[in-house]
Design a protein around this motif. Structure first.
Motif, short mmCIF file in Angstrom:
data_model
loop_
_atom_site.label_atom_id
_atom_site.label_comp_id
_atom_site.label_asym_id
_atom_site.label_seq_id
_atom_site.Cartn_x
_atom_site.Cartn_y
_atom_site.Cartn_z
N ASN A 144 5.50 5.05 0.64
CA ASN A 144 4.48 4.46 1.50
C ASN A 144 5.04 3.84 2.78
O ASN A 144 4.45 4.04 3.84
CB ASN A 144 3.65 3.46 0.70
N PRO A 145 6.17 3.14 2.75
CA PRO A 145 6.71 2.61 4.01
C PRO A 145 7.13 3.71 4.99
O PRO A 145 7.05 3.50 6.20
CB PRO A 145 7.93 1.80 3.55
N VAL A 146 7.52 4.87 4.48
CA VAL A 146 7.85 6.01 5.35
C VAL A 146 6.56 6.56 5.95
O VAL A 146 6.47 6.81 7.15
CB VAL A 146 8.61 7.11 4.58
N LYS A 147 5.56 6.73 5.11
CA LYS A 147 4.26 7.25 5.55
C LYS A 147 3.71 6.44 6.72
O LYS A 147 3.15 6.99 7.66
CB LYS A 147 3.27 7.23 4.39
N HIS A 148 3.89 5.13 6.66
CA HIS A 148 3.34 4.25 7.69
C HIS A 148 4.33 3.98 8.83
O HIS A 148 4.05 3.17 9.71
CB HIS A 148 2.85 2.95 7.06
N LYS A 153 13.76 6.42 5.58
CA LYS A 153 14.10 6.71 4.19
C LYS A 153 13.45 5.65 3.32
O LYS A 153 13.61 4.46 3.57
CB LYS A 153 15.61 6.68 3.98
N TRP A 154 12.75 6.08 2.27
CA TRP A 154 12.00 5.13 1.45
C TRP A 154 12.88 4.08 0.82
O TRP A 154 12.46 2.96 0.62
CB TRP A 154 11.13 5.84 0.43
N GLN A 155 14.13 4.40 0.50
CA GLN A 155 15.01 3.42 -0.14
C GLN A 155 15.48 2.33 0.83
O GLN A 155 16.05 1.33 0.40
CB GLN A 155 16.20 4.09 -0.82
N ASP A 156 15.20 2.49 2.13
CA ASP A 156 15.60 1.49 3.12
C ASP A 156 14.59 0.35 3.29
O ASP A 156 14.89 -0.64 3.93
CB ASP A 156 15.83 2.15 4.48
N TYR A 181 7.13 16.27 -8.45
CA TYR A 181 5.88 15.51 -8.30
C TYR A 181 5.64 15.20 -6.82
O TYR A 181 5.76 14.05 -6.39
CB TYR A 181 5.92 14.23 -9.13
N PRO A 182 5.28 16.22 -6.04
CA PRO A 182 5.11 16.01 -4.59
C PRO A 182 3.87 15.16 -4.30
O PRO A 182 2.95 15.06 -5.11
CB PRO A 182 4.93 17.43 -4.06
N ILE A 183 3.87 14.59 -3.12
CA ILE A 183 2.75 13.71 -2.74
C ILE A 183 2.00 14.21 -1.53
O ILE A 183 1.17 13.48 -0.98
CB ILE A 183 3.24 12.27 -2.49
N ASP A 184 2.25 15.44 -1.11
CA ASP A 184 1.50 15.94 0.04
C ASP A 184 0.00 15.86 -0.26
O ASP A 184 -0.47 16.26 -1.28
CB ASP A 184 1.91 17.37 0.39
N ARG A 185 -0.72 15.23 0.59
CA ARG A 185 -2.16 14.99 0.46
C ARG A 185 -2.52 13.85 -0.50
O ARG A 185 -3.68 13.51 -0.62
CB ARG A 185 -2.91 16.28 0.09
N TYR A 186 -1.56 13.26 -1.22
CA TYR A 186 -1.89 12.13 -2.10
C TYR A 186 -2.36 10.97 -1.24
O TYR A 186 -1.69 10.55 -0.31
CB TYR A 186 -0.66 11.71 -2.91
N GLU A 188 -4.80 10.89 0.82
CA GLU A 188 -5.41 11.30 2.08
C GLU A 188 -6.81 10.72 2.19
O GLU A 188 -7.59 10.77 1.24
CB GLU A 188 -5.47 12.82 2.10
N ASP A 189 -7.14 10.18 3.32
CA ASP A 189 -8.47 9.65 3.64
C ASP A 189 -8.83 8.36 2.93
O ASP A 189 -9.96 7.89 3.06
CB ASP A 189 -9.56 10.70 3.33
N TRP A 190 -7.95 7.76 2.15
CA TRP A 190 -8.31 6.46 1.57
C TRP A 190 -7.21 5.44 1.71
O TRP A 190 -7.45 4.26 1.55
CB TRP A 190 -8.73 6.58 0.10
N ASP A 191 -5.97 5.84 1.96
CA ASP A 191 -4.91 4.85 2.08
C ASP A 191 -5.05 4.12 3.40
O ASP A 191 -5.38 4.71 4.41
CB ASP A 191 -3.53 5.52 1.98
N VAL A 192 -4.79 2.83 3.37
CA VAL A 192 -4.89 2.00 4.59
C VAL A 192 -3.71 2.21 5.49
O VAL A 192 -2.68 2.63 5.11
CB VAL A 192 -5.02 0.52 4.22
#
Length: 192
Positions: A144-148, A153-156, A181-186, A188-192
């Motif tokens: 999530n921190p990478v997404k935003h 890198k998520w571990q950072d 367990y990929p998260i592409d589209r996980y 989508e349209d609801w995460d802030v």
């Protein structure tokens, strides 16, 4: 959704005794959930500064440890957070989490001289439907921190369980888990 459809949903919620604006807390036999909460208007109240976000992360985890059987993953960002956990009573957890948000809001508003300002929008829980859903959710939270755009890198990201997860499973297993367990589209349209 049309205005008529919206009003019909709000009317149904009111008849069931729930909030007009939030889905009701359903009785469920599910025990594993992703709990998400956001700041009002997505303002970065949690992440006002490094000390606040760090203290909030610690306080949140202490509060959730009292209310859950296990905490599997978490990520706290400046304006929202996600936690993957197991609990026997999600309704009680949600009520106590609301009280925690209230106490936190009161203290921050006092600190910031903004008494009465709305800080949290509320929380929502997503029941975990399967092992695959659980594993993808774990990846989603850590990423999530990478997404935003906070880190590459998520571990950072220091305010999550990602670094501990990486230490516990190792880089190879974490990489395999990511592929399986990929998260592409996980989210989508609801995460802030």
């Amino acid at each position: 959704m049309s205005e008529a459809e919206r009003q019909a949903i709000f009317s149904q919620r009111q008849l069931r005794g729930g909030s007009w604006r939030r889905p009701p807390i359903w009785k469920t036999s599910q025990k594993r959930f992703m709990v998400t909460a956001a700041c009002f208007d997505h303002a970065p109240h949690i992440g006002k500064n490094a000390q606040r976000i760090s203290e909030f992360e610690n306080s949140l985890l202490l509060e959730l440890e009292k209310l859950s059987n296990s905490i599997f993953a978490h990520a706290v960002l400046p304006n929202h957070y996600h936690v993957l956990l197991e609990t026997n009573d999600i309704a009680k957890l949600r009520i106590e989490l609301g009280k925690f948000h209230g106490r936190t809001s009161f203290n921050w508003n006092k600190e910031d001289s903004t008494q009465g300002q709305k800080v949290f929008h509320g929380s929502a829980e997503t029941a975990i439907k399967s092992e695959r859903h659980f594993q993808a959710t774990l990846n989603y939270i850590h990423n999530n921190p990478v997404k935003h755009g906070y880190v590459n890198k998520w571990q950072d990201w220091p305010y999550s369980s990602a670094a501990q997860y990486l230490i516990s499973v190792g880089k190879e297993e974490a990489a395999q888990h990511w592929l399986e367990y990929p998260i592409d589209r996980y989210g989508e349209d609801w995460d802030v």
